[in-house]
Design an enzyme around this catalytic site. Sequence first.
Site, short mmCIF file in Angstrom:
data_model
loop_
_atom_site.label_atom_id
_atom_site.label_comp_id
_atom_site.label_asym_id
_atom_site.label_seq_id
_atom_site.Cartn_x
_atom_site.Cartn_y
_atom_site.Cartn_z
N ILE A 471 0.83 -1.21 0.00
CA ILE A 471 0.00 0.00 0.00
C ILE A 471 0.86 1.26 0.00
O ILE A 471 0.38 2.35 0.27
CB ILE A 471 -1.02 -0.02 1.16
CG1 ILE A 471 -0.35 -0.07 2.53
CG2 ILE A 471 -1.94 -1.21 1.01
CD1 ILE A 471 -1.36 -0.08 3.68
N ILE A 633 13.72 -4.86 12.88
CA ILE A 633 13.41 -3.91 11.81
C ILE A 633 14.02 -4.46 10.53
O ILE A 633 15.24 -4.61 10.41
CB ILE A 633 13.98 -2.51 12.15
CG1 ILE A 633 13.38 -2.00 13.47
CG2 ILE A 633 13.70 -1.53 11.01
CD1 ILE A 633 11.87 -1.95 13.52
N LEU A 634 13.18 -4.77 9.56
CA LEU A 634 13.65 -5.42 8.34
C LEU A 634 14.45 -4.48 7.46
O LEU A 634 15.41 -4.88 6.81
CB LEU A 634 12.45 -5.94 7.54
CG LEU A 634 11.71 -7.12 8.16
CD1 LEU A 634 10.36 -7.31 7.50
CD2 LEU A 634 12.56 -8.39 8.01
N ASN A 635 14.01 -3.23 7.43
CA ASN A 635 14.61 -2.27 6.51
C ASN A 635 14.60 -0.92 7.21
O ASN A 635 13.54 -0.31 7.39
CB ASN A 635 13.80 -2.22 5.20
CG ASN A 635 14.40 -1.29 4.17
OD1 ASN A 635 14.98 -0.25 4.50
ND2 ASN A 635 14.25 -1.64 2.91
N GLY A 705 6.21 -5.25 13.09
CA GLY A 705 5.48 -4.36 12.17
C GLY A 705 5.52 -2.92 12.62
O GLY A 705 5.52 -2.63 13.82
N GLY A 707 3.69 -0.23 10.70
CA GLY A 707 2.76 0.60 9.93
C GLY A 707 2.01 1.62 10.76
O GLY A 707 1.72 2.71 10.31
N GLU A 708 1.64 1.26 11.98
CA GLU A 708 0.71 2.11 12.73
C GLU A 708 1.33 2.73 13.99
O GLU A 708 0.87 3.77 14.44
CB GLU A 708 -0.54 1.32 13.13
CG GLU A 708 -0.82 0.21 12.16
CD GLU A 708 -2.27 0.06 11.71
OE1 GLU A 708 -2.59 -1.01 11.23
OE2 GLU A 708 -3.07 0.98 11.84
MO1 MOS Z 1 -4.68 -0.09 8.63
S1 MOS Z 1 -5.96 1.27 9.50
O1 MOS Z 1 -5.22 -1.58 9.27
O2 MOS Z 1 -4.85 0.02 6.94
#
Ligand code: MOS
Length: 742
Positions: A471, A633-635, A705, A707-708
């Site tokens: 994404i 941390i992968l990258n 992870g 992302g958030e």
């Molecule tokens: Mo995230 S809010 O699970 O794309």
Amino acid sequence: MAPYIGTAQSRVDGIAKVTGAAKYAADHNVAGLLHGSVVCSTITKGRIRRIDASAAMALNGVLAVLTHDNRPPMPDNDEAYKDDTAPAGSPFRPLYDDRILFNGQPIALVVAETSEIARFAASLIQADYDQAPHVTDIRRRLDQSVPPPQAKDPLDAVFLPPKPRGTPDRALAAAAVRHEGEYYVPIEHHNPMELFGSTVIFESDGRLTVYDKTQGVQAVHKYLCSVFSLRPEEIRVLSPFMGGGFGVALRPGFQAVLAVLAARALKRSVRVVLTRPQMYVLGYRPAMIQHIALGANTDGTLEAIAHDAVTVTSQYEDYHRQETGWSGLLYKSAHAKYEHRLAKLDLATSCDMRAPSAASAVFALESAMDELAVALKLDPLELRLRCYSERDQHEDRAYSSKALRDCYRQAAEAFGWHKRSAAPRSMREGSDLVGWGMATGVWEALQVPITVRIVLTANGHAEVACATSDIGTGTYTIMAQVAADALGLPIDNVSVKLGDSSLPQSPVEGGSWIAASVSNGIVTTAEAIRDELLHLARQMPNSALADAMPADVALSEGKLVSRRDAKRAVLIADLMRQSGVDRVSQEKTTNPNHDATRANNAHAAHFAEVKVDEQLGIIRVTRIVSAVAAGRILNTKTASSQILGGVVWGIGMALHEETHVDHAFGRIMNANIAEYHVPVNADVHDIKVIFVDEPDSSNPLGIKGVGEIGIVGVAAAIANAVHHATGTRVRDLPITLDKLQR
Ligand code: MOS
């Protein structure tokens, strides 16, 4: 070959992106492509009396105007419209009937030879309605708010408030020091750069190839099969590149339904692209009114936490997440209770938006903790350390790892926190008030079942395939890194295929779970490749690995090598040639190795500096240091960018972002990125990201992870810094300058 995992590898798709070779959903062109333009309801609730499409149909180049009146048949049951991440309720059905459920609801699709004609024709559609009264203001629905529905299965149950512990009411009443406050987070929108679009290619045999903007190609595939009664092989959904999802593309968007509807009705290829304003009804972060009560001892330890929340959802679906439990998870407290209620409004259903629930809830909690620190005359960081929780108190279990103390220490040191002068309004620079604030962040470390296929060819090239999405976060790159290490190949010899519903199974990309899921999936599949190669090697005459066991050999530098004796090795190319195979292919499913005795969470500490113009109230966030503990941390490059993006979003949450609904009309007033403010370059100054070392064994690679976790707590750190600078506590976001002038 140095290992790739853990390095600052540049994006493997970077060149494709900057040269425009990477095509997004609405970039795919085919001969004879038709263009759809969506017409939206101008009322908020009621029924469509009549749609007059005659002026639109009279235009040259207009082929059809599809409405609920003339569309091909669609299923008449809720089950058919339930997507993989649908909340309880009755999902919205695009162009289904005459009922209007929210302002901006699609009511017609104009299909024309060009997008310009389609859009002009859409402006000529006349609709008459019977209007019904509506409510879009959370504060007008507090009395009728309802608890979240009962969970249907354990996966649902995680979204309900945790069980209370101890005797919170008594403990609060008896606490030596108490702080109570109400906090407000408004409706916010994701605003990904890429517009939502679907290009449906009507193939010569009637099959459909759908390029859609989505965080889950297989979720959309399943949904479209269900809505249009298609067999799986009749439709393929692709989303190889995305310009940002952030949660709004987790559920299938109505643009995909409309484009498929038109393509099937006209037997032509059709593209539907939403306008920016039309994207505002796809979903949003629910507004949230929260009440927090903290009871503490004079030594700065917590006795009790009470956290309740009301969040917004639609009349037809009950979207919610576990909003309040973060409080009792983050800090040690013997007594805790939670309550969550939903205000059902005449809006589209709310949805996940980056760190759903945590971003909002931790703003309230971490503001409240700052207020408690002021009441206790304690340094805010010291308060966090005194309340530090070594265990997940909901389930009374240890963490798989929790290096939050290191986050606090390293971020505080990098920030220079020890130089902070405690009293509000005590730090100045010229005409600016200077404020320093801090806050904690927490998110879940999740893993989902996933299937990965690897094809290794005799020329030393590997193709790694999985139906997951990228994404924009760097999934292509980490998949290539992990595969290169697992197969012992140069990264340039690895190609990654994703974002295609025909590839091996993957759930939606969300919850920050794909890095852990797909990376461990690649390792599992690479092991199967190794085992197959070893099987071949053992059959070779005079094999150097004749008696080797799978665990004893590794793939390295194009060879199958004994881990005990590096001289015992066979070249994979030789091995394949001699065995008469030109490729080995394996496809394996990897399930989370779920250990229920351990909690898996990522943590962060954010320290923020603001400078506030005393006369004008203008706030600038001049510095942020964020230290993150998220396992391996992968990258470091793409992960750092993830955190930077989250922190920038935290600046937006703190100072800029708010969706305004005109409650008289039920319509979003600022459905565009001119009037919905997000941070721009001028708002973003010095941000430093630190990853602390956090070995973790909840999955073989130890990944949590990122992302958030970057956004969670940032808004509170800034709000706390604003209080430190000005002495004014703003509990409702965003902190606009009018709120400082009270
Ligand atoms: Mo995230 S809010 O699970 O794309």
